[in-house]
Design a protein around this motif. Structure first.
Motif, PDB file in Angstrom:
ATOM      1  N   LEU A 141       6.760   8.446  -7.737  1.00 48.73           N
ATOM      2  CA  LEU A 141       7.863   9.257  -8.255  1.00 48.73           C
ATOM      3  C   LEU A 141       9.077   8.419  -8.639  1.00 48.73           C
ATOM      4  CD1 LEU A 141       7.555  12.410  -5.981  1.00 48.73           C
ATOM      5  CD2 LEU A 141       6.627  12.002  -8.272  1.00 48.73           C
ATOM      6  N   LEU A 142       9.332   7.343  -7.909  1.00 54.02           N
ATOM      7  CA  LEU A 142      10.443   6.463  -8.294  1.00 54.02           C
ATOM      8  C   LEU A 142      10.123   5.705  -9.582  1.00 54.02           C
ATOM      9  CD1 LEU A 142      11.677   5.203  -4.823  1.00 54.02           C
ATOM     10  CD2 LEU A 142      12.854   6.754  -6.399  1.00 54.02           C
ATOM     11  N   ALA A 143       8.860   5.335  -9.762  1.00 51.10           N
ATOM     12  CA  ALA A 143       8.467   4.685 -11.020  1.00 51.10           C
ATOM     13  C   ALA A 143       8.675   5.652 -12.193  1.00 51.10           C
ATOM     14  CB  ALA A 143       7.016   4.223 -10.953  1.00 51.10           C
ATOM     15  N   LEU A 144       8.328   6.913 -11.995  1.00 48.85           N
ATOM     16  CA  LEU A 144       8.548   7.914 -13.041  1.00 48.85           C
ATOM     17  C   LEU A 144      10.049   8.116 -13.277  1.00 48.85           C
ATOM     18  CD1 LEU A 144       7.720  10.089 -15.045  1.00 48.85           C
ATOM     19  CD2 LEU A 144       7.511  11.680 -13.107  1.00 48.85           C
ATOM     20  N   ASP A 145      10.830   8.183 -12.208  1.00 50.72           N
ATOM     21  CA  ASP A 145      12.279   8.360 -12.331  1.00 50.72           C
ATOM     22  C   ASP A 145      12.897   7.206 -13.132  1.00 50.72           C
ATOM     23  OD1 ASP A 145      14.786   9.783 -11.601  1.00 50.72           O
ATOM     24  OD2 ASP A 145      15.182   7.967 -10.434  1.00 50.72           O
ATOM     25  N   GLY A 159       1.424   5.710   4.653  1.00 54.77           N
ATOM     26  CA  GLY A 159       0.666   5.605   3.406  1.00 54.77           C
ATOM     27  C   GLY A 159       1.051   6.701   2.424  1.00 54.77           C
ATOM     28  N   VAL A 160       1.225   7.914   2.929  1.00 52.28           N
ATOM     29  CA  VAL A 160       1.643   9.033   2.078  1.00 52.28           C
ATOM     30  C   VAL A 160       3.025   8.752   1.494  1.00 52.28           C
ATOM     31  CG1 VAL A 160       2.338  11.470   2.099  1.00 52.28           C
ATOM     32  CG2 VAL A 160       0.225  10.767   3.232  1.00 52.28           C
ATOM     33  N   LEU A 161       3.953   8.276   2.344  1.00 52.50           N
ATOM     34  CA  LEU A 161       5.308   7.977   1.875  1.00 52.50           C
ATOM     35  C   LEU A 161       5.298   6.895   0.796  1.00 52.50           C
ATOM     36  CD1 LEU A 161       7.351   8.018   5.216  1.00 52.50           C
ATOM     37  CD2 LEU A 161       7.408   9.714   3.373  1.00 52.50           C
ATOM     38  N   ILE A 162       4.539   5.849   1.025  1.00 56.60           N
ATOM     39  CA  ILE A 162       4.492   4.742   0.064  1.00 56.60           C
ATOM     40  C   ILE A 162       3.940   5.217  -1.281  1.00 56.60           C
ATOM     41  CG2 ILE A 162       3.327   2.561  -0.477  1.00 56.60           C
ATOM     42  CD1 ILE A 162       3.567   1.943   2.596  1.00 56.60           C
ATOM     43  N   LEU A 163       2.820   5.923  -1.256  1.00 56.83           N
ATOM     44  CA  LEU A 163       2.224   6.377  -2.515  1.00 56.83           C
ATOM     45  C   LEU A 163       3.125   7.363  -3.244  1.00 56.83           C
ATOM     46  CD1 LEU A 163      -1.514   6.864  -1.463  1.00 56.83           C
ATOM     47  CD2 LEU A 163      -0.575   5.109  -2.991  1.00 56.83           C
ATOM     48  N   THR A 164       3.651   8.325  -2.502  1.00 62.06           N
ATOM     49  CA  THR A 164       4.481   9.358  -3.120  1.00 62.06           C
ATOM     50  C   THR A 164       5.761   8.769  -3.694  1.00 62.06           C
ATOM     51  OG1 THR A 164       3.595  10.970  -1.558  1.00 62.06           O
ATOM     52  CG2 THR A 164       5.604  11.582  -2.709  1.00 62.06           C
ATOM     53  N   ASN A 224     -10.376  -1.016  -6.969  1.00 64.06           N
ATOM     54  CA  ASN A 224     -10.341  -2.268  -6.202  1.00 64.06           C
ATOM     55  C   ASN A 224      -9.685  -2.083  -4.836  1.00 64.06           C
ATOM     56  OD1 ASN A 224     -11.590  -3.666  -8.329  1.00 64.06           O
ATOM     57  ND2 ASN A 224      -9.622  -4.072  -9.294  1.00 64.06           N
ATOM     58  N   ARG A 225     -10.112  -1.054  -4.142  1.00 62.05           N
ATOM     59  CA  ARG A 225      -9.653  -0.754  -2.773  1.00 62.05           C
ATOM     60  C   ARG A 225      -8.166  -0.411  -2.690  1.00 62.05           C
ATOM     61  NH1 ARG A 225     -13.063  -2.887   1.620  1.00 62.05           N
ATOM     62  NH2 ARG A 225     -11.065  -2.930   2.696  1.00 62.05           N
ATOM     63  N   GLN A 226      -7.602   0.058  -3.810  1.00 63.32           N
ATOM     64  CA  GLN A 226      -6.211   0.513  -3.843  1.00 63.32           C
ATOM     65  C   GLN A 226      -6.158   1.874  -4.531  1.00 63.32           C
ATOM     66  OE1 GLN A 226      -3.865  -2.335  -5.990  1.00 63.32           O
ATOM     67  NE2 GLN A 226      -3.609  -3.647  -4.204  1.00 63.32           N
ATOM     68  N   TRP A 227      -5.200   2.707  -4.127  1.00 59.46           N
ATOM     69  CA  TRP A 227      -4.983   3.986  -4.791  1.00 59.46           C
ATOM     70  C   TRP A 227      -4.060   3.753  -5.973  1.00 59.46           C
ATOM     71  CZ3 TRP A 227      -8.347   7.477  -3.752  1.00 59.46           C
ATOM     72  CH2 TRP A 227      -8.841   7.647  -2.470  1.00 59.46           C
ATOM     73  N   LYS A 228      -4.521   4.116  -7.163  1.00 59.71           N
ATOM     74  CA  LYS A 228      -3.743   3.959  -8.390  1.00 59.71           C
ATOM     75  C   LYS A 228      -3.463   5.344  -8.978  1.00 59.71           C
ATOM     76  CE  LYS A 228      -3.876  -0.593  -8.834  1.00 59.71           C
ATOM     77  NZ  LYS A 228      -2.751  -1.425  -9.172  1.00 59.71           N
TER      78      LYS A 228
END
Length: 181
Positions: free
Chosen positions: A40-44, A31-36, A130-134
């Motif tokens: 960061l890839l979206a920002l990149d 979960g940490v890997l997916i969120l991080t 909605n039960r997701q981390w944004k």
């Protein structure tokens, strides 16, 4: 950083009377890997393309209060410097702040990706929607990382092998705990 300032930083480190402390987040390594990585890839990609729409759309409603244009302004310095965060796709993050739930319910974590010659430092804040981390807040910068080679001294002429007499034997014999002349 994009979005409102991290609420956790607006407070002093001391716990005030009646104030809740942050608590460890119930999130696994994946979960940490997916969120991080996704943040960061979206920002990149946004920095590389100049299009911050997808980054904005991945955020919480509070993060989306920033227009894509304002996110472009916020990250203009990184974009203009041509910073590359793509190493986050393959490296393991080293967390300096383990994932924790802040008193306001947000997930907060920080760390770095040990890339060389520059390491990618990050601090992320996610809001539950909605039960997701944004994405709620993101801060990223690059600092020197990995082993650094010493500066190259002025060139010293090297004698070719076999020229001149052989080197003399050492004048000292060093053994653990003993020195003999």
């Amino acid at each position: 950083m994009a979005g409102p300032p991290f609420p956790a930083h607006a407070q002093t480190k001391e716990k005030r009377v009646g104030q809740k402390a942050a608590q460890a987040a119930d999130i696994d390594r994946n979960g940490v890997l997916i969120l991080t990585r996704s943040a960061l890839l979206a920002l990149d990609q946004a920095n590389k393309t100049g299009n911050y729409t997808v980054l904005r759309d991945l955020g919480s409603p509070n993060f989306q209060a920033n227009s894509a244009a304002s996110l472009g302004d916020i990250f203009a310095s990184q974009r203009n410097q041509g910073l590359d965060f793509s190493a986050v796709a393959v490296l393991e993050p080293q967390l300096t702040l383990l994932p924790q739930i802040e008193p306001n319910g947000m997930l907060h974590m920080a760390g770095f990706f040990p890339s060389a010659p520059l390491k990618v430092n990050f601090e992320l804040l996610f809001e539950p929607v909605n039960r997701q981390w944004k994405i709620y807040g993101v801060s990223v910068n690059l600092t020197p990382g990995g082993p650094q080679a010493p500066e190259t001294p002025a060139a010293v002429p090297v004698k070719p092998a076999g020229s001149g007499p052989p080197p003399k034997a050492p004048s000292l014999v060093v053994e653990p705990g003993k020195v003999k002349p």
